[in-house]
Structures are given as C-alpha cells and as structure tokens.
Design an enzyme around this catalytic site. Structure first.
Site, PDB file in Angstrom:
ATOM      1  CG  ASP A   1      -2.241   0.732   0.929  1.00  0.00           C
ATOM      2  OD1 ASP A   1      -2.147   1.938   0.648  1.00  0.00           O
ATOM      3  OD2 ASP A   1      -3.344   0.148   0.984  1.00  0.00           O
TER       4      ASP A   1
ATOM      5  CG  HIS B   1      -0.878   1.614  -3.322  1.00  0.00           C
ATOM      6  ND1 HIS B   1      -2.134   1.298  -2.837  1.00  0.00           N
ATOM      7  CD2 HIS B   1      -0.442   0.515  -3.985  1.00  0.00           C
ATOM      8  CE1 HIS B   1      -2.435   0.045  -3.208  1.00  0.00           C
ATOM      9  NE2 HIS B   1      -1.423  -0.435  -3.894  1.00  0.00           N
TER      10      HIS B   1
END
Ligand code: NAG
Ligand code: NAG
Ligand code: NAG
Ligand code: NAG
Ligand code: NAG
Ligand code: NAG
Ligand code: NAG
Length: 405
Positions: A233, A256
């Site tokens: 993430d 991310h």
C-alpha cells in the site's frame, strides 16, 4: 585523550558496520549506541526465551520496559540477538526516565489473531524522549492477510494489527529499524509530536493488503528520512491532522506512493498542513505524489503541500490529485506544489488532477515535470488531465500542461 576517543569511534563504526542499518544518520551525526552509559534491562533477564515457538515472551518485554521506565534516569531495554516470538506488547509511560529500546535480534509476531485486543502488536504509549533502534519486527502477515480482503470480500475485512504503533509519544527517535510483513500498517504514528524516523527498511509484498509503510495521523513535526520502503500500500500515508511533516530521501516501491489522504471519509477531520516531500524515488509504484480525498466531510483541508525533486521509474500515476470530483462536498485542496519530477511512467495521463466543481483545487503549481512514457501502447496522446483545478504550469512540461478552464 584524543586518541582514545578516536579508537572508541573506530570501534563504533566497526560494530555498526556489521549491521546493514544503523542509527548513524546520513549527515554523519553519530549517536552513541555503544557506551558504558545507562543501566540495561535485558529481556532475557526478565524471562524471555529466544528461538522458542511459544508466544508468551510478551510478559518479559513488559517487565523489562516497566523496570526501565521507572528507573528514574536514562535506561536501556535490550533485545539481544536471536529471535523472540511474542504476542502483543504494550510499552506504556509516562516514565520518570528516558528510555532507549535497542533491538539486536528479530521479534516475530504471533499469527493467532485472538491474542490481539486492539489492532496493534507493539505499542509505545504516553512516552517522551524514546529512542527505538535496531532490529527486525516481523509481523508474519502472510498468514492473516486473507482476513483483510476488503476489496473482494466485505465480510472478510478485519482491521489487523500494525507492527509498531506510536501513540501519544513526543520528542522521540526511531532509527535503524526494519519492519517486514506487517499484518496491516508497519508503523502507525498517532497523536504524537516531534518524531524523527530514519534508516528504516520496510518491506512487504506488493499484493499484501493495507500494509502501509508509515501511516501518520494527528501528528505534528514528524521527519522521515533516509529510508527504503516497499509494501502493498502507501509507502507513507499522511492522514488527517498531520502538520509540519518533512519527508526526505526515501526510496519507495513497490507500493502506492507517498500519499496525502485519504481525507474526508469521517466527520470532524483536522487539516493536513505543511508537508514537504523532497528527494524521493518511486520505483514501479502505482502512484508517485498523490492527494486523495473523499466526498462527505468538508471540515479538514489539505494545504501547503510540496513534492520536490522526484525521480520516477515505471510509475503509473506520477502526479495525481483525486478530490472525488463530481460530489458536492469535498475537502479543500490548496497551495500544492509539484517541482522537478523526472523519469518514466506507464500511464498516458501521467499528470491527473480531478477536483470537484463546487470546491475546485486552488493554487496548484507544477514546475519542470519531465516524464516519458514507457507503457505498452505504441501510439497515444501523452496528456495531463485536469478538472476544476486552478493550476499554474512553468518550466518544462511533458506530458504537456492541461488547457485550463
Ligand atoms: C531490507 O529488508 C529486506 C527484507 O528483510 C532485506 O532483504 C534487505 O536486505 C534489507 N535492506 C537493507 C538495506 O537492510
Ligand atoms: C521513578 O518511579 C518509580 C516508580 O514510580 C519510583 O519508585 C522511583 O523512586 C522514581 N524515581 C525517581 C528518580 O523519580
Ligand atoms: C506531548 O505533548 C503534548 C503537547 O505538547 C502534551 O499535551 C502531552 O502531554 C505530551 N505527552 C507526553 C507523553 O509527554
Ligand atoms: C525534539 O525531539 C528531540 C529528541 O528526539 C529533542 O532533542 C528536541 O529537543 C525536541 N525538540 C523540541 C522542540 O522539543
Ligand atoms: C539516503 O538514504 C540512504 C538509505 O536509504 C542512505 O544510504 C544515503 O546515504 C542517503 N543519502 C543522503 C544524501 O543522505
Ligand atoms: C509550509 O510548510 C512548510 C513545511 O512544513 C513550512 O516550512 C512552511 O513554513 C509552510 N508555509 C506556510 C506559508 O505555512
Ligand atoms: C516492476 O514490476 C514488474 C512487474 O511486476 C517487474 O517485472 C519488474 O521487475 C519490476 N521492476 C523493478 C525495477 O522492480
């Protein structure tokens, strides 16, 4: 005299040189980790047993902490070499001493979720002047990530423990620490002031759910630097109430990107103000610089945010503002700077700024964005996409700047 000191510092270099990571900060300041100084509270003296599959070492961790915390002077909790298996551990203050927690070995988390009352594995709480240094926190997340499959299965969507939660802690340093395969966030910094984090090594597979490297919320004056973060993430996510955040010299990927948000999901959120991200490298990430808000709350704002000197390799969304456009309510996004971005992208819309018609993004500045497309399509328009954004472009722009409304 001078000679002895030099010999001592040579010894320090040799000892630290053995570890890949250390608390020698990049600018050369050496922290005295090796000295005859404070009393040491070794967890094995409090009953911790290494290399044992028994997770009840937590009692020894807590006893060693409590003794150090109430020792009245500087003190060190030592986790020696070898591997220590444990369930959740709460290191709680206030202390009447200044505690360093030095980890030489590896700490492994139990995968039995019924042992966790709250979504944290190691919690540091109500402490000032903490130093956390060295070692490996292994969350053993692979065994439980399937329980956090929120995208595909709403019923199998548990909030899993963070490896390290820093809760209401001030004036503290975290350095030379590795964190692997956390069940959810690796470091969760909440309600804290003046925290410096450096020489961290954070890793989890790119498909592991919600394994943010460092998640901040309700924090002031946080510096994160000289670290390598690759997770499933955000490498760093900057949540509501984060102020005076400085991020420098980070390598991020997979992951991310470094994100402000998501903001505006809940009522009464506080502003994100004053974020400076410099000298960062994104490798194979889905995003580079991202600001993301949800419709719903208009209490918080995201202002004074700068990303500067950014290198990107095969990044999907190098610059992305997603204000959940279309919805009426939205978080204000204002005074945002993207400066000197270089590298490659796999998206034809490498700059994407989609804001709401009711609350357009204001005072957004892009300077010298020089990207090239390395995706699979042979021909394409290489573009910037903008909706309801008041932006100023200057210097080189590839993809070409948006035509503004
Ligand atoms: C970071 O951690 C990963 C996984 O544990 C390891 O493979 C890598 O060597 C570490 N890098 C550094 C610089 O310590
Ligand atoms: C620190 O706290 C402990 C436990 O509360 C107490 O016994 C000790 O006397 C205190 N020491 C100092 C120097 O305040
Ligand atoms: C941390 O600082 C805040 C704000 O200055 C203060 O309210 C809080 O009591 C401090 N906490 C600790 C553990 O020192
Ligand atoms: C911030 O914390 C560091 C220790 O980590 C301390 O040396 C420094 O004085 C603190 N700054 C302020 C303004 O309290
Ligand atoms: C940047 O961080 C890396 C560790 O990830 C470190 O080796 C390097 O020296 C740092 N660079 C600077 C200029 O501080
Ligand atoms: C913007 O944020 C930076 C970094 O936190 C800070 O140094 C600067 O003073 C802030 N500027 C304004 C106008 O608030
Ligand atoms: C980027 O990701 C692709 C596909 O997942 C992989 O084949 C490639 O080795 C990665 N590149 C780098 C630099 O990590």
């Amino acid at each position: 005299m001078a000679n002895t000191r030099r010999n001592a510092s040579v010894t320090i270099i040799v000892i630290l040189g053995l570890a890949l990571l250390s608390c020698v900060s990049a600018n050369g300041n050496r922290r005295a980790l090796v000295n005859a100084g404070p009393p040491v509270f070794d967890i094995t003296k409090f009953g911790a047993v290494p290399d044992d599959e028994n997770e009840d070492n937590f009692g020894a961790f807590i006893k060693a902490w409590n003794a150090a915390c109430h020792s009245g002077g500087p003190a060190k909790v030592l986790v020696p070499k070898k591997t220590y298996f444990t369930g959740p551990v709460l290191f709680q203050g206030p202390c009447n001493s200044t505690v360093t927690v030095e980890i030489l070995g590896t700490i492994k988390a139990t995968t039995d979720l019924s042992m966790y009352d709250s979504p944290e594995w190691f919690t540091f709480e109500h402490i000032s002047g903490l130093t956390l240094t060295g070692g490996v926190f292994d969350g053993q997340g692979a065994a439980v990530w399937k329980f956090n499959d929120c995208k595909h299965n709403k019923r199998s969507c548990a909030r899993l423990p963070s490896n390290v939660k820093i809760n209401h802690v001030n004036n503290s340093v975290i350095c030379g620490v590795s964190s692997v395969n956390s069940k959810q966030f690796h470091f969760h910094i909440f309600g804290s002031n003046n925290i410096t984090m450096y020489n961290l090594n954070v890793t989890a597979p790119d498909e592991s759910p919600n394994t943010d490297g460092i998640h901040l919320s309700t924090v002031q004056k946080v510096t994160i630097k000289d670290s390598i973060i690759g997770t499933g993430d955000d490498c760093i996510s900057i949540g509501q109430g984060s102020q005076q955040i400085s991020i420098n010299n980070i390598t991020c990927g997979p992951g991310h990107g470094i994100s402000v948000g998501s903001l505006g999901k809940y009522k009464d959120e506080k502003d994100v103000v004053g974020v400076e991200v410099t000298n960062v490298r994104f490798i194979n990430t889905t995003n580079g610089a991202r600001i993301k808000t949800w419709g719903g709350s208009i209490t918080g704002k995201a202002t004074n945010i700068t990303y500067k000197n950014v290198i990107l390799e095969s990044v999907k969304n190098p610059v992305i503002i997603d204000q959940h456009y279309g919805k009426k309510k939205s978080t204000t996004i204002k005074d945002i700077h993207f400066i000197n971005f270089k590298g490659t992208t796999i998206s034809e819309a490498a700059v994407s700024m989609l804001c709401s018609s009711k609350f357009p993004c204001q005072c957004v500045e892009l300077v010298d964005i020089e990207l090239s497309y390395v995706g699979l399509k042979k021909t394409l328009p290489f573009v910037s996409t903008c909706e309801h954004v008041k932006a100023k472009f200057s210097g080189k722009q590839n993809p070409p700047a948006c035509k503004l409304q």
